[in-house]
Design an enzyme around this catalytic site. Structure first.
Site, PDB file in Angstrom:
ATOM      1  N   GLY A  79       0.886  -1.464   0.311  1.00  0.00           N
ATOM      2  CA  GLY A  79       0.219   0.158   0.178  1.00  0.00           C
ATOM      3  C   GLY A  79       0.914   1.048  -0.095  1.00  0.00           C
ATOM      4  O   GLY A  79       0.363   2.137  -0.969  1.00  0.00           O
ATOM      5  N   ALA A  80       1.736   1.041   0.646  1.00  0.00           N
ATOM      6  CA  ALA A  80       2.297   2.879   0.786  1.00  0.00           C
ATOM      7  C   ALA A  80       4.021   1.884   1.864  1.00  0.00           C
ATOM      8  O   ALA A  80       3.931   0.426   2.258  1.00  0.00           O
ATOM      9  CB  ALA A  80       2.217   3.206   1.293  1.00  0.00           C
ATOM     10  N   MET A  81       5.207   2.670   0.917  1.00  0.00           N
ATOM     11  CA  MET A  81       6.559   1.551   1.901  1.00  0.00           C
ATOM     12  C   MET A  81       6.986   3.819   1.878  1.00  0.00           C
ATOM     13  O   MET A  81       6.970   4.941   1.594  1.00  0.00           O
ATOM     14  CB  MET A  81       7.536   1.508   0.699  1.00  0.00           C
ATOM     15  CG  MET A  81       8.580   1.319   1.336  1.00  0.00           C
ATOM     16  SD  MET A  81       9.002   0.361   2.822  1.00  0.00           S
ATOM     17  CE  MET A  81      10.121   0.721   3.291  1.00  0.00           C
ATOM     18  N   GLU A  82       7.688   3.591   3.506  1.00  0.00           N
ATOM     19  CA  GLU A  82       7.762   5.155   4.171  1.00  0.00           C
ATOM     20  C   GLU A  82       9.887   5.383   3.743  1.00  0.00           C
ATOM     21  O   GLU A  82       9.851   6.009   4.374  1.00  0.00           O
ATOM     22  CB  GLU A  82       7.520   5.060   5.471  1.00  0.00           C
ATOM     23  CG  GLU A  82       9.064   4.004   6.407  1.00  0.00           C
ATOM     24  CD  GLU A  82       8.627   2.620   6.836  1.00  0.00           C
ATOM     25  OE1 GLU A  82       7.565   2.346   5.875  1.00  0.00           O
ATOM     26  OE2 GLU A  82       9.014   1.746   7.940  1.00  0.00           O
ATOM     27  N   ASN A  83       9.399   5.255   2.727  1.00  0.00           N
ATOM     28  CA  ASN A  83      11.347   5.489   2.345  1.00  0.00           C
ATOM     29  C   ASN A  83      12.172   6.565   2.736  1.00  0.00           C
ATOM     30  O   ASN A  83      10.614   7.898   2.386  1.00  0.00           O
ATOM     31  CB  ASN A  83      11.870   5.469   0.716  1.00  0.00           C
ATOM     32  CG  ASN A  83      10.777   4.124   0.371  1.00  0.00           C
ATOM     33  OD1 ASN A  83      11.095   2.742   0.309  1.00  0.00           O
ATOM     34  ND2 ASN A  83      10.203   4.437  -0.538  1.00  0.00           N
TER      35      ASN A  83
ATOM     36  N   HIS B 206       0.304   7.874   7.883  1.00  0.00           N
ATOM     37  CA  HIS B 206       1.275   6.774   9.343  1.00  0.00           C
ATOM     38  C   HIS B 206       3.154   7.057   8.654  1.00  0.00           C
ATOM     39  O   HIS B 206       3.617   6.367   9.073  1.00  0.00           O
ATOM     40  CB  HIS B 206       1.041   5.441   9.117  1.00  0.00           C
ATOM     41  CG  HIS B 206       1.270   4.536   9.193  1.00  0.00           C
ATOM     42  ND1 HIS B 206       0.765   3.358  10.026  1.00  0.00           N
ATOM     43  CD2 HIS B 206       2.269   3.820   8.826  1.00  0.00           C
ATOM     44  CE1 HIS B 206       1.667   1.999  10.314  1.00  0.00           C
ATOM     45  NE2 HIS B 206       2.617   2.718   9.483  1.00  0.00           N
ATOM     46  N   GLU B 207       2.712   6.403   7.198  1.00  0.00           N
ATOM     47  CA  GLU B 207       3.823   7.177   6.752  1.00  0.00           C
ATOM     48  C   GLU B 207       4.503   8.015   6.887  1.00  0.00           C
ATOM     49  O   GLU B 207       5.668   7.951   7.379  1.00  0.00           O
ATOM     50  CB  GLU B 207       3.643   6.833   4.912  1.00  0.00           C
ATOM     51  CG  GLU B 207       2.940   5.771   4.023  1.00  0.00           C
ATOM     52  CD  GLU B 207       3.541   4.142   5.110  1.00  0.00           C
ATOM     53  OE1 GLU B 207       5.240   4.281   5.231  1.00  0.00           O
ATOM     54  OE2 GLU B 207       3.413   3.528   5.015  1.00  0.00           O
TER      55      GLU B 207
ATOM     56  N   HIS C  61       6.616   7.432  10.048  1.00  0.00           N
ATOM     57  CA  HIS C  61       7.763   7.120  10.354  1.00  0.00           C
ATOM     58  C   HIS C  61       8.882   7.539  10.047  1.00  0.00           C
ATOM     59  O   HIS C  61      10.105   7.166  10.230  1.00  0.00           O
ATOM     60  CB  HIS C  61       7.804   5.448   9.086  1.00  0.00           C
ATOM     61  CG  HIS C  61       7.154   4.168   9.787  1.00  0.00           C
ATOM     62  ND1 HIS C  61       7.237   3.827  10.385  1.00  0.00           N
ATOM     63  CD2 HIS C  61       6.181   3.742   8.907  1.00  0.00           C
ATOM     64  CE1 HIS C  61       5.911   3.078  10.762  1.00  0.00           C
ATOM     65  NE2 HIS C  61       5.431   3.143   9.855  1.00  0.00           N
TER      66      HIS C  61
ATOM     67  N   GLU D 128       5.857  -0.113  13.591  1.00  0.00           N
ATOM     68  CA  GLU D 128       4.638  -0.274  13.239  1.00  0.00           C
ATOM     69  C   GLU D 128       3.031   0.177  14.463  1.00  0.00           C
ATOM     70  O   GLU D 128       2.296   0.494  13.751  1.00  0.00           O
ATOM     71  CB  GLU D 128       3.877  -1.797  12.490  1.00  0.00           C
ATOM     72  CG  GLU D 128       5.145  -1.490  11.584  1.00  0.00           C
ATOM     73  CD  GLU D 128       5.207  -0.642  10.156  1.00  0.00           C
ATOM     74  OE1 GLU D 128       4.231   0.042  10.141  1.00  0.00           O
ATOM     75  OE2 GLU D 128       6.214  -0.324   9.791  1.00  0.00           O
TER      76      GLU D 128
HETATM   77 ZN    ZN Z   1       4.502   0.945   8.260  1.00  0.00          ZN
END
Ligand code: ZN
Length: 936
Positions: free
Chosen positions: A104-108, A139-140, A143, A162
């Site tokens: 869904g998403a990635m917090e790079n 949320h991202e 992070h 998380e």
């Molecule tokens: Zn997360």
């Protein structure tokens, strides 16, 4: 990083130098080259020293759809800078919408990647979508501090980062959108994990991780939502301010480095002067959670007893010796302000006036269930019904009462009639979240009773119809401008559930609107929120193919990803054998992307006929399916789940066991055990409460007493069940359905006395396996197939306008000419790009349909580079080399553990070990939302 300098070279090229990347964990490093456009906005800089440039990148023509997310990003960067008391650590923040992105998403760090669906809103988007996007984006962004600035030590700490990101996102969404009442929504989300964690096969929040495959298997809803719930309990215990103070101290201490779970507990313990480590360890290192059983000793005294809660209801004495520290949050009629009593013993006697209402877990922040006496439950129900305590018993508490009662019924702690009686107190309920829970709990019941005699099924449908019909009467079908989204959600829910229960007026209205909509795509006939309910109702109430064809044509024609999912998912509601066969064939055809096959199949199991056909299909094609999707564990798991996960009869149980007896199930034994356990649980529930439900239906006027004889026929299956439990060689045969009949069952339903028989290994029930994961559940898992974890260190090009990549779009022919995808404003576009915008948009959606072309936004050469160097299965030699280089590069970095794991993951792939593919979570969520429940 941001561009430092750009030099024009003689040959027309440009040399771009970027600012130096700060120290970071390797899994957070990302780069992206593509033909993208962006919109941008700046923070005020009040908390960051100077304004931070935030951009949202998207494929050409789509960036303006990211305005909502960009605004959220700016607000959250400011919010978190203040919350952590640390300015945003990088000079810029980019959010990128990537078509066909697996998680869904990635917090790079500084370059957060999202599936287009998870970050862009279009005019077809529902209100729910806005909430989901807000939760994901925030949320991202959390992070960027908690996860990136301070990184976990090892994967076993992933839950903490998380869980906290989830918890923090709720705090911020609540602050930004108080009307959304997100904490009540949190309580509804927790229900899924409460179900999952009530099985013996569940696992503790905190578990060791020794190899990459464990990461995908272990980090599920338990890590995220139970983790977040336990943190919420901690917050309730310490006080949110205290907790945040402790977190600030923790961030300051460990920023630009790694930390583990204990580091946080120790810091919190110092700051708050409480035994945080002991409290948290008790909750995170033990599987499961307690149920509090309340016994009324006299009119002023109660006894509270805690014991492990199992949904199978067959707890053994030796399993029940653990004591959780339970914050009781007890409210009473005299004093509705919850009293914070920490229960640290097995039993506790309290002074409470039992002639008036009282409630534990007030606010529902505790991760446990409560079993009241029927009298106490009745007093609570009456209080709700009278409306006198609506201010006191808020949404979360009403949801808690309902869901606890439903769970206790399914586990056999109380009779199903007690739940049905409780429902009557909710007739005047107005909150959409409470109604959503009512609908889900009713569906659980219907799923189990679906194959019962028609009069009984119709009577249960009548319960459902009466409950939801009144809401439709009150709210109507139109969506007034500026209406509270919660009301819109409730309307859609009520129409769907009254319609699927066959209410003639609602069916007629749905059909009328369907005809108008299909005639000329008149969207005023069906607002976005009603598209799914109307399609579903129409398909369910027809046996002709006309409507089916119309929806299929709509699927092929629409460009909106959301609409496509709806159209594809509802096909499974087709009511005739022909429609079911066509849906099966269509789902497996080239027209449906691999990632979408499951959406098409999920709804088939909602009817008895669909279930049977899906099961036949799976048996006939098992070898091919298993071979073709062997490397996609989740696909196989879901296929099994959809095929057998809703059965609730002895015959089907046997069929499933027989079929798999001689199959290689090494890749799917867990899901298989779960499904069998689910079937077993449902059979037991049905056997236990069949009579109880019928009596209730008759007593309450839903079922005519004359149909008694007809109902009597259904008893035959009980005989069948008992017959299995025979004695052989003086020993009981291993019998999957056996259980001890606990005393609480006495006095209602059929009694099964199979005490002492062997039990099958338990597993999670179907619904638990189905429970939606949080948006990015597996985003940071170093799966060999996920691009983020196998990307090498490289630069990120900030300026896509320098890349002329349009020709890539033109290589794909376009056949459709319905350009009804509009946009409302122009963003950064460049010359020829604008000219071709509509064409490109069109191509873009076509691309989305074509699986495995997710690199469309990439420069050809970049794509080739990635192919050659990093596509793991193809270039194994190269891979090893890359892994080795990578190791050297980052040995000095604090994220070295990540790197090791990544190398392990690569090596595993090179050696031919298949790691489970990260499934498109957004797709999963959609699927679960749309078709995840059963129906009638
Ligand atoms: Zn997360």
């Amino acid at each position: 990083m941001s561009v430092d300098s750009t030099v024009n070279l003689e040959d027309g090229m440009q040399e771009v130098t970027f600012l130096k990347t700060p120290i970071m964990a390797t899994y957070l490093l990302a780069w992206m080259i593509g033909d993208l456009e962006y919109i941008e906005a700046y923070t005020t800089g009040d908390f960051s020293g100077e304004p931070v440039c935030c951009r949202l990148y998207a494929p050409i023509g789509l960036a303006t759809h990211g305005r909502y997310s960009l605004d959220l990003a700016v607000k959250s960067v400011e919010y978190f800078s203040r919350l952590f008391d640390i300015p945003y650590p990088l000079p810029k923040l980019d959010l990128v919408a990537v078509p066909d992105f697996s998680p869904g998403a990635m917090e790079n760090w500084g370059l957060i990647t999202f599936r287009t669906h998870a970050v862009l809103l279009d005019e077809h988007s529902t209100n729910d979508r806005q909430r989901e996007i807000a939760a994901t984006v925030i949320h991202e962004i959390s992070h960027q501090w908690f996860g990136n600035l301070v990184t976990m030590d090892w994967w076993s700490d992933l839950w903490l980062f998380e869980g906290f990101a989830t918890h923090l996102a709720y705090i911020v969404v609540d602050e930004l959108f108080p009307a959304w009442d997100v904490w009540s929504e949190f309580v509804t989300r927790v229900q899924h994990v409460l179900k999952q964690d009530a099985l013996r096969t569940s696992h503790p929040v905190e578990v060791g991780v020794a190899n990459p495959s464990e990461i995908t298997q272990i980090f599920d809803e338990v890590s995220y939502m139970k983790g977040a719930s336990v943190l919420r309990m901690l917050s309730g215990w310490l006080g949110e301010d205290q907790l945040l103070k402790g977190i600030r101290k923790f961030m300051m201490r460990y920023m630009w480095g790694n930390a583990n779970t204990d580091d946080l507990w120790m810091t919190l313990a110092e700051e708050c002067e409480a035994d945080v480590p002991e409290f948290m360890r008790r909750w995170t290192r033990q599987t499961g959670y307690p149920v509090l059983t309340i016994t009324e000793i006299d009119e002023s005294t109660i006894m509270v007893r805690q014991s492990l809660f199992l949904s199978t209801g067959d707890i053994r004495e030796d399993e029940d010796d653990f004591i959780w520290p339970v914050p009781l949050a007890l409210a009473t009629a005299e004093d509705p302000t919850p009293k914070n009593i920490m229960m640290t013993t097995k039993e506790l006697v309290l002074k409470v006036d039992t002639t008036r209402w009282y409630k534990f877990n007030m606010g529902q922040s505790g991760f446990y269930r409560v079993s009241y006496s029927s009298r106490a439950l009745d007093l609570l129900g009456q209080t709700l019904k009278s409306g006198e305590e609506t201010e006191t018993l808020k949404t979360a508490d009403r949801v808690g009462l309902l869901t606890d009662a439903a769970a206790l019924v399914a586990a056999g702690v109380s009779p199903t009639s007690s739940f049905l009686t409780l429902l009557k107190y909710f007739e005047d309920e107005e909150n959409n979240l409470v109604w959503a829970e009512i609908s889900l709990r009713l569906q659980d019941l219907v799923a189990v009773w679906l194959e019962q005699p028609t009069p009984v099924v119709n009577a249960i449908k009548e319960v459902q119809r009466r409950l939801f019909k009144n809401i439709v009467k009150r709210l109507g079908w139109t969506y007034p401008e500026g209406e509270d989204p919660a009301i819109g959600n409730l309307r859609a829910l009520a129409i769907r559930f009254a319609g699927r229960a066959g209410d003639p007026e609602i069916v007629a209205e749905a059909r009328r609107r369907f005809v108008i909509f299909m005639a000329n795509r008149d969207t005023s006939a069906i607002p976005p929120d009603l598209l799914f309910p109307v399609f579903e109702i129409v398909l369910k109430t027809t046996t002709g193919l006309e409507e089916y064809e119309a929806i299929l044509a709509f699927y092929r024609e629409t460009y909106s990803p959301g609409e496509k999912v709806v159209a594809l998912t509802v096909l499974g509601y087709g009511n005739s054998p022909e429609m079911i066969q066509r849906t099966l064939a269509f789902a497996m055809s080239e027209e449906v992307r691999n990632a979408d096959i499951l959406s098409a199949l999920a709804t088939l199991r909602s009817s008895v006929m669909g279930r049977a056909e899906l099961w036949n299909f799976m048996r006939q094609h098992w070898d091919i399916l298993y071979e073709r999707h062997f490397d996609d564990l989740r696909f196989v798991e879901y296929f099994i789940l959809f095929s057998i996960g809703m059965f609730s009869s002895v015959e089907k149980y046997q069929e499933v066991q027989d079929f798999f007896a001689n199959k290689d199930t090494s890749q799917c034994d867990r899901i298989l055990a779960n499904c069998l356990e689910g079937i077993r649980t449902r059979i037991l529930w049905l056997e236990r409460d069949r009579e109880d439900v019928e009596v209730w239906l008759k007593t309450n006027g839903y079922l005519a007493t004359t149909s008694l004889e007809e109902i009597g026929k259904s008893e035959s299956s009980v005989g069948g069940m008992m017959a299995i439990a025979t004695e052989e060689d003086g020993q009981y045969v291993h019998h999957p359905f056996s259980r001890r009949t606990s005393p609480v069952h006495a006095g209602h339903g059929l009694q099964l006395s199979l005490a002492g028989l062997g039990r099958s290994p338990s597993g999670s029930s179907v619904d638990d396996v189905l429970s939606p994961a949080t948006n990015d559940t597996r985003h940071s898992v170093p799966s060999a197939t996920s691009s983020c974890s196998s990307s090498p260190p490289a630069v990120y090009l900030d300026h896509p306008e320098h890349q002329n990549l349009n020709h890539l779009y033109h290589t794909h022919e376009h056949q459709h000419h319905h350009h009804h995808y509009h946009h409302h404003e122009h963003s950064q576009e460049h010359g020829h790009q604008r000219q071709h915008r509509e064409y490109l948009q069109h191509s873009f959606y076509q691309q989305q349909e074509q699986h495995s072309r997710s690199q469309i936004y990439l420069n050809e050469s970049a794509a080739r580079l990635i192919d050659e160097r990093f596509q793991l299965s193809q270039q194994q030699e190269q891979l090893h080399k890359s892994g080795a280089v990578l190791s050297e590069t980052v040995t000095a970095a604090p994220g070295v553990v990540m790197n090791e794991l990544m190398t392990m993951s690569m090596a595993a792939t090179t050696m031919g070990v298949t790691s489970p593919q990260v499934m498109t979570l957004e797709g999963e969520l959609e699927m679960l939302r749309l078709g995840g429940e059963d129906d009638c």
